[in-house]
Each structure stands twice: as structure tokens, then as C-alpha cells.
Write an enzyme that holds these catalytic residues in place. Structure first.
Site, PDB file in Angstrom:
ATOM      1  N   HIS A   1      71.372   1.379  17.793  1.00  0.00           N
ATOM      2  CA  HIS A   1      70.986   0.004  17.465  1.00  0.00           C
ATOM      3  C   HIS A   1      69.685  -0.014  16.662  1.00  0.00           C
ATOM      4  O   HIS A   1      68.964  -1.009  16.646  1.00  0.00           O
ATOM      5  CB  HIS A   1      70.794  -0.813  18.741  1.00  0.00           C
ATOM      6  CG  HIS A   1      71.966  -0.758  19.676  1.00  0.00           C
ATOM      7  ND1 HIS A   1      73.121  -1.478  19.466  1.00  0.00           N
ATOM      8  CD2 HIS A   1      72.158  -0.048  20.815  1.00  0.00           C
ATOM      9  CE1 HIS A   1      73.975  -1.222  20.450  1.00  0.00           C
ATOM     10  NE2 HIS A   1      73.419  -0.364  21.269  1.00  0.00           N
ATOM     11  N   SER A   2      69.406   1.077  15.964  1.00  0.00           N
ATOM     12  CA  SER A   2      68.113   1.249  15.298  1.00  0.00           C
ATOM     13  C   SER A   2      67.932   0.279  14.131  1.00  0.00           C
ATOM     14  O   SER A   2      68.665   0.328  13.141  1.00  0.00           O
ATOM     15  CB  SER A   2      67.981   2.688  14.791  1.00  0.00           C
ATOM     16  OG  SER A   2      66.871   2.826  13.932  1.00  0.00           O
TER      17      SER A   2
END
Length: 304
Positions: free
Chosen positions: A73-74
Site C-alpha cells: 500500500h506504499s
């Protein structure tokens, strides 16, 4: 597209919005939000500031491949993959976790933008700063530039420090979320001659000691300046973790101020300001600038 053309699409300087949230004691303070979330819909917040000089250097040197790191989810990888797509650079993304059969929306976006996803175990990911591991990546991708996790490297500090020149520095406190330490280090680089401004980092993950070390390594000789600290205990369980109270807080803040928050970075930061106010960390009449570091695209997807 060139970096110059990409920069033309950005909203800089980002605006500052005064706010008066319904927090006990807020009426006795002057609070404003630096709206870096409005810089760009995909390369928002501190992501552009930390990537700017790395991308300019890559273009200048003719680099056509970049290796970088992040989770499923960067926000960093998401922003970098979009930028690489626009600039015609191939991104090799080293992703923490086995998402092969369950791609997050972040990873789906990245794949659509042409990023190559390399999934590694958490144990292997922990080696992302080891010289031996980096040498192995250099051998595997000999033509690539390597950008650290979160974009936090020396090239990032100048880009972050530039935000200080976008408005008068008439604040006594600056508060920001801390994930990899680059934004805090960049601010301290730009504030070496302003010991009167207190900088409060809010740890968004379980990183006590680790986060301080990361910042100190980046800012070097100014590491022991007394006007910065990182507050821990506001991470709500760890990186990308959130509580129902935090989610409600984000909704309430958006309703009261018109400023959307996400619970991974800025939500935790602003929550911490409310709690620090209750603890009388800020003196009556203090002027506080809160940095909204973006990350909203991840909110519109599913950061769980």
C-alpha cells in the site's frame, strides 16, 4: 514527457489553510495546514518533494530504470510508478509481502503504469539497506538507479526543505507524520538557523529508536539539535493500522474543515496534535503548522 513538463502540472507552492477544529483548547492556538496533498492527484504531498531531485538526476544521466522499495500500500511506490510511467522510466518495485494472488489497488495501479513487481518476504525486505543486498540488486539491474524506501535519501532533503521558503516562517511549531524519516530530516536541514521553531514528528509505525536513527543518519552534524523530536504512541497499532476512533476522527475533521485526511499518515499526525494539545504541549497562543503529506489516493482504494 520530461521532468520539466511534469513539474508544470504541479500546484506549487502548495497553499496554507487556517483551521479551527472543534478540539478542546484549539481556540487558544493559531493552527494552519500546509496542503501538500493538493500538489498533484498522483504525486502528492511529500512524495514529489522527496523524488524531485532524484528524478531530475535520472533524466540528466539518461537513466531508464529505477529500483525502489515499499509495501503493498506504499504511497511512495504509487507516486514513483506514476512518475516513471510519465517519464518513460521502467520501475522495478521491491514489494514487501506475498501479494501475488491478491494485488492491492495500489499494486494494480502500479502494474497498469508498467511497474515490474518483485515480491519478497518480510525477512528479505529487512535487508533493503544492507550493502550486500544492494550490491546484488545492482548486479541484477546494472543500468538502474536505486531509490531508498520512502524516497528518503540525501537528494530528498533539499526538495523537502524548499517547502519552508513557500511561506513566512512565523510558526513556533511544525508537526508532521514520520514514516521513513526523510521529510523530518529535510525540514531540519532547512531550519538549521531557526532554533526557535520546534519540529514535532509523529511516528506512524512502531519505530521508536529506529525512526530517530534514520533521521540522525540523514541530517548528520545537525542530528543533535534540540528543536526536534518524534512522538510515539500515536500509530494505532502500527503502519497502515487504524482504529475506529481514528477513522471517525478523520471523518469529523473533514466535515469540520473541508480537508480530507487518510488514516495512514496525516490522520495520525492530526490526531496526535489534538492529544498533545490536551497534554498542554503547546503554550497558549502558539502558532502551529501541520503538514498534510498527501496519501489520499490510497484512502480512496482500500489500505487494509
Amino acid at each position: 514527457m520530461s521532468v520539466k513538463q511534469l513539474k508544470a502540472e504541479l500546484r506549487l507552492p502548495s497553499p496554507i489553510s487556517p483551521v479551527t477544529p472543534s478540539w478542546p483548547g484549539s481556540e487558544a492556538l493559531s493552527i494552519a495546514v500546509k496542503r501538500d496533498d493538493l500538489i498533484h492527484p498522483r504525486i502528492s504531498g511529500n512524495k514529489w518533494r522527496k523524488l524531485k531531485y532524484a528524478l531530475e538526476g535520472a533524466e540528466r544521466q539518461g537513466v531508464k530504470q529505477i529500483v525502489s522499495f515499499g509495501g503493498g500500500h506504499s504511497n511512495h511506490l504509487h507516486a514513483l510508478s506514476f512518475a516513471c510511467h510519465q517519464l518513460g522510466i521502467r520501475l522495478e518495485a521491491i514489494v514487501r509481502g506475498q501479494y501475488q494472488n491478491n494485488l492491492t489497488s495500489t499494486l494494480l495501479d502500479m502494474r497498469a503504469w508498467g511497474a515490474q513487481l518483485h515480491f519478497v518476504t518480510k525477512v528479505e525486505y529487512q535487508r533493503r539497506t544492507d550493502a550486500g543486498y544492494l550490491n546484488r540488486l545492482k548486479a541484477e539491474f546494472p543500468q538502474a538507479a536505486i531509490i531508498p524506501e520512502g524516497g528518503s535519501q540525501q537528494l530528498a532533503l533539499k526538495g523537502v526543505a524548499e517547502l519552508l521558503a513557500e511561506q513566512p516562517l512565523d510558526f513556533e511549531h511544525i508537526v508532521l507524520p514520520v514514516g521513513s524519516g526523510g521529510t523530518l530530516a529535510g525540514l531540519m536541514t532547512g531550519l538549521v538557523h531557526r532554533p526557535d521553531i520546534q519540529v514535532h514528528g509523529i511516528g506512524v509505525l512502531k519505530g521508536q529508536g529506529y525512526l530517530e536513527d534514520s533521521v540522525e543518519q540523514l541530517i548528520g552534524e545537525h542530528a543533535h539539535s534540540p528543536n526536534w523530536r518524534i512522538h510515539h504512541g500515536f500509530h494505532h497499532g502500527g503502519y497502515a493500522k487504524r482504529s475506529k476512533q481514528l477513522e471517525q476522527f478523520c471523518r469529523d475533521f473533514a466535515q469540520q474543515t473541508g480537508i480530507a485526511l487518510e488514516p495512514v499518515y496525516s490522520g495520525k499526525c492530526f490526531w496526535a496534535v489534538k492529544q498533545l494539545m490536551a497534554e498542554n504541549v503547546f503554550a497558549h497562543g502558539s502558532r502551529i503548522l501541520m503538514l498534510h503529506t498527501g496519501g489520499l489516493p490510497d484512502t480512496r482504494r482500500n489500505p487494509n
